[in-house]
Design a protein around this motif. Structure first.
Motif, PDB file in Angstrom:
ATOM      1  N   GLN A   1       0.842  -1.192   0.000  1.00  0.00           N
ATOM      2  CA  GLN A   1       0.000   0.000   0.000  1.00  0.00           C
ATOM      3  C   GLN A   1       0.879   1.243   0.000  1.00  0.00           C
ATOM      4  O   GLN A   1       2.073   1.175   0.302  1.00  0.00           O
ATOM      5  CB  GLN A   1      -0.915   0.034   1.221  1.00  0.00           C
ATOM      6  N   SER A   2       0.287   2.358  -0.332  1.00  0.00           N
ATOM      7  CA  SER A   2       1.006   3.627  -0.312  1.00  0.00           C
ATOM      8  C   SER A   2       0.822   4.283   1.051  1.00  0.00           C
ATOM      9  O   SER A   2      -0.310   4.366   1.550  1.00  0.00           O
ATOM     10  CB  SER A   2       0.481   4.561  -1.408  1.00  0.00           C
ATOM     11  N   PRO A   3       1.869   4.775   1.679  1.00  0.00           N
ATOM     12  CA  PRO A   3       1.736   5.371   3.012  1.00  0.00           C
ATOM     13  C   PRO A   3       0.776   6.541   3.058  1.00  0.00           C
ATOM     14  O   PRO A   3       0.162   6.794   4.095  1.00  0.00           O
ATOM     15  CB  PRO A   3       3.174   5.813   3.337  1.00  0.00           C
ATOM     16  N   HIS A   4       0.615   7.271   1.959  1.00  0.00           N
ATOM     17  CA  HIS A   4      -0.243   8.466   1.989  1.00  0.00           C
ATOM     18  C   HIS A   4      -1.709   8.102   2.197  1.00  0.00           C
ATOM     19  O   HIS A   4      -2.520   8.956   2.576  1.00  0.00           O
ATOM     20  CB  HIS A   4      -0.076   9.268   0.698  1.00  0.00           C
ATOM     21  N   LEU A   5      -2.085   6.817   1.974  1.00  0.00           N
ATOM     22  CA  LEU A   5      -3.463   6.407   2.234  1.00  0.00           C
ATOM     23  C   LEU A   5      -3.768   6.454   3.725  1.00  0.00           C
ATOM     24  O   LEU A   5      -4.923   6.613   4.129  1.00  0.00           O
ATOM     25  CB  LEU A   5      -3.691   4.989   1.685  1.00  0.00           C
ATOM     26  N   ARG A   6      -2.750   6.289   4.565  1.00  0.00           N
ATOM     27  CA  ARG A   6      -2.969   6.353   6.014  1.00  0.00           C
ATOM     28  C   ARG A   6      -2.896   7.780   6.533  1.00  0.00           C
ATOM     29  O   ARG A   6      -3.670   8.184   7.396  1.00  0.00           O
ATOM     30  CB  ARG A   6      -1.914   5.494   6.735  1.00  0.00           C
TER      31      ARG A   6
ATOM     32  N   GLU B   1       5.067   0.638   1.225  1.00  0.00           N
ATOM     33  CA  GLU B   1       5.138  -0.178   2.414  1.00  0.00           C
ATOM     34  C   GLU B   1       4.233  -1.390   2.239  1.00  0.00           C
ATOM     35  O   GLU B   1       3.357  -1.403   1.374  1.00  0.00           O
ATOM     36  CB  GLU B   1       4.765   0.605   3.673  1.00  0.00           C
ATOM     37  N   VAL B   2       4.450  -2.389   3.059  1.00  0.00           N
ATOM     38  CA  VAL B   2       3.706  -3.637   2.956  1.00  0.00           C
ATOM     39  C   VAL B   2       2.971  -3.890   4.271  1.00  0.00           C
ATOM     40  O   VAL B   2       3.500  -3.617   5.357  1.00  0.00           O
ATOM     41  CB  VAL B   2       4.668  -4.804   2.633  1.00  0.00           C
ATOM     42  N   VAL B   3       1.759  -4.406   4.151  1.00  0.00           N
ATOM     43  CA  VAL B   3       0.963  -4.777   5.312  1.00  0.00           C
ATOM     44  C   VAL B   3       0.880  -6.299   5.371  1.00  0.00           C
ATOM     45  O   VAL B   3       0.480  -6.941   4.395  1.00  0.00           O
ATOM     46  CB  VAL B   3      -0.447  -4.169   5.242  1.00  0.00           C
TER      47      VAL B   3
ATOM     48  N   GLY C   1      13.494  -2.475  -2.360  1.00  0.00           N
ATOM     49  CA  GLY C   1      13.722  -1.149  -1.791  1.00  0.00           C
ATOM     50  C   GLY C   1      12.627  -0.689  -0.859  1.00  0.00           C
ATOM     51  O   GLY C   1      12.484   0.515  -0.605  1.00  0.00           O
ATOM     52  N   ILE C   2      11.846  -1.615  -0.329  1.00  0.00           N
ATOM     53  CA  ILE C   2      10.766  -1.273   0.606  1.00  0.00           C
ATOM     54  C   ILE C   2      11.282  -1.456   2.020  1.00  0.00           C
ATOM     55  O   ILE C   2      11.765  -2.523   2.388  1.00  0.00           O
ATOM     56  CB  ILE C   2       9.526  -2.163   0.360  1.00  0.00           C
ATOM     57  N   ARG C   3      11.166  -0.394   2.834  1.00  0.00           N
ATOM     58  CA  ARG C   3      11.767  -0.414   4.157  1.00  0.00           C
ATOM     59  C   ARG C   3      10.784  -0.784   5.262  1.00  0.00           C
ATOM     60  O   ARG C   3      11.194  -1.202   6.336  1.00  0.00           O
ATOM     61  CB  ARG C   3      12.365   0.963   4.465  1.00  0.00           C
TER      62      ARG C   3
END
Length: 293
Positions: free
Chosen positions: A199-204, A215-217, A248-250
């Motif tokens: 998912q994209s962090p800006h959705l939160r 980021e990954v959930v 490259g996902i942290r």
């Protein structure tokens, strides 16, 4: 002159061979003796090397009773011919000795005792975290399980632990944001699965989406009940983390409770400051007035 097998001129250690056969057949000395019609002390003398002149007929009966096949190979010096070498696997704990210097039974699974919970006799180890000076009794150097059901289960779990393969599942049937990993046995049996989505962090948080920010959930990690506590769940999480590093996902996020908390903490996750609230909407299911259609 043709090369010779280095084991050709070495005499067979009959005692070691018999212990290997007993382990493969899961037979004690007494059980093997009964099947072969040979006194149990004879088996003990052969395995200890004190019966170097054992009769051929006695050896044959013991080998066959343990599921082996006795043969005499006379390959000699014929080029290209080598003796048959189909020895069973060695007894893994043959180097261990008890307090009296004796070998442990070959057909059992013997392991070193490093802490009380390694020893079935330490009934208090699972509930108390006691320092060594307060242990009710000293622990042995090594131990084993006499119950055949437990023994077979332990061997099965060790086989599964070494045979499980973890891989990522991909393909047209899955969305691009799906992260799915499975743990399988060589025959294709599914014993574990991890599912996550990107998912994209800006959705939160709202606001504009930043290019490349991802980021990954973690949706869940499942392992078949009979194969738990073998490290399969951890291997699934490690496979996910390795793929995240390559992409490259942290950040990976997860919501869990009860046993899942300790599991994810052991895999490197940390509890974050924000705490979600558990909410519930419960509607009456009765003959009361219903909402308009």
């Amino acid at each position: 002159m043709a090369d010779r097998d280095p084991g050709i001129d070495q005499p067979t250690d009959l005692g070691d061979l018999l212990r290997r056969l007993r382990r493969r057949a899961d037979l004690s000395q007494r059980e093997l003796a009964e099947l072969a019609g040979v006194p149990q002390p004879t088996v003990a003398r052969i395995e200890s090397g004190r019966a170097a002149d054992a009769r051929f007929r006695t050896v044959e009966r013991l080998v066959r009773a343990a599921g082996g096949d006795l043969r005499v190979d006379l390959a000699g010096d014929v080029p290209g011919e080598r003796p048959h070498s189909g020895l069973p696997a060695a007894v893994p704990h043959d180097e261990l000795r008890d307090e009296a210097g004796r070998r442990y039974p070959a057909h059992l699974d013997v392991w070193e005792v490093r802490e009380p919970r390694d020893w079935p006799g330490a009934w208090w180890a699972e509930w108390y975290n006691l320092p060594p000076e307060r242990w009710p009794r000293p622990v042995p150097l090594a131990t084993y399980e006499l119950n055949r059901v437990y023994r077979d289960r332990r061997r099965r779990t060790e086989q599964v632990r070494g045979a499980v393969v973890v891989r990522r599942v991909s393909g047209a049937a899955l969305p691009a944001t799906s992260w799915r990993f499975v743990a399988e046995l060589p025959g294709g049996e599914l014993v574990g699965e991890l599912r996550a989505h990107e998912q994209s962090p800006h959705l939160r948080w709202g606001g504009d989406e930043r290019p490349g920010e991802r980021e990954v959930v973690l949706d869940g990690v499942l392992v078949a009940a009979e194969h738990r506590r073998l490290g399969i769940g951890r291997r699934l999480v490690e496979a996910l983390v390795a793929q995240l590093d390559r992409a490259g996902i942290r950040t990976a996020r997860a919501l869990t409770e009860q046993h899942g908390i300790g599991f994810l903490l052991s895999c490197g996750f940390r509890v974050t400051a924000p705490r979600p609230a558990a909410l519930r909407l419960e509607r009456p299911v009765s003959g009361e007035r219903r909402p308009p259609r």
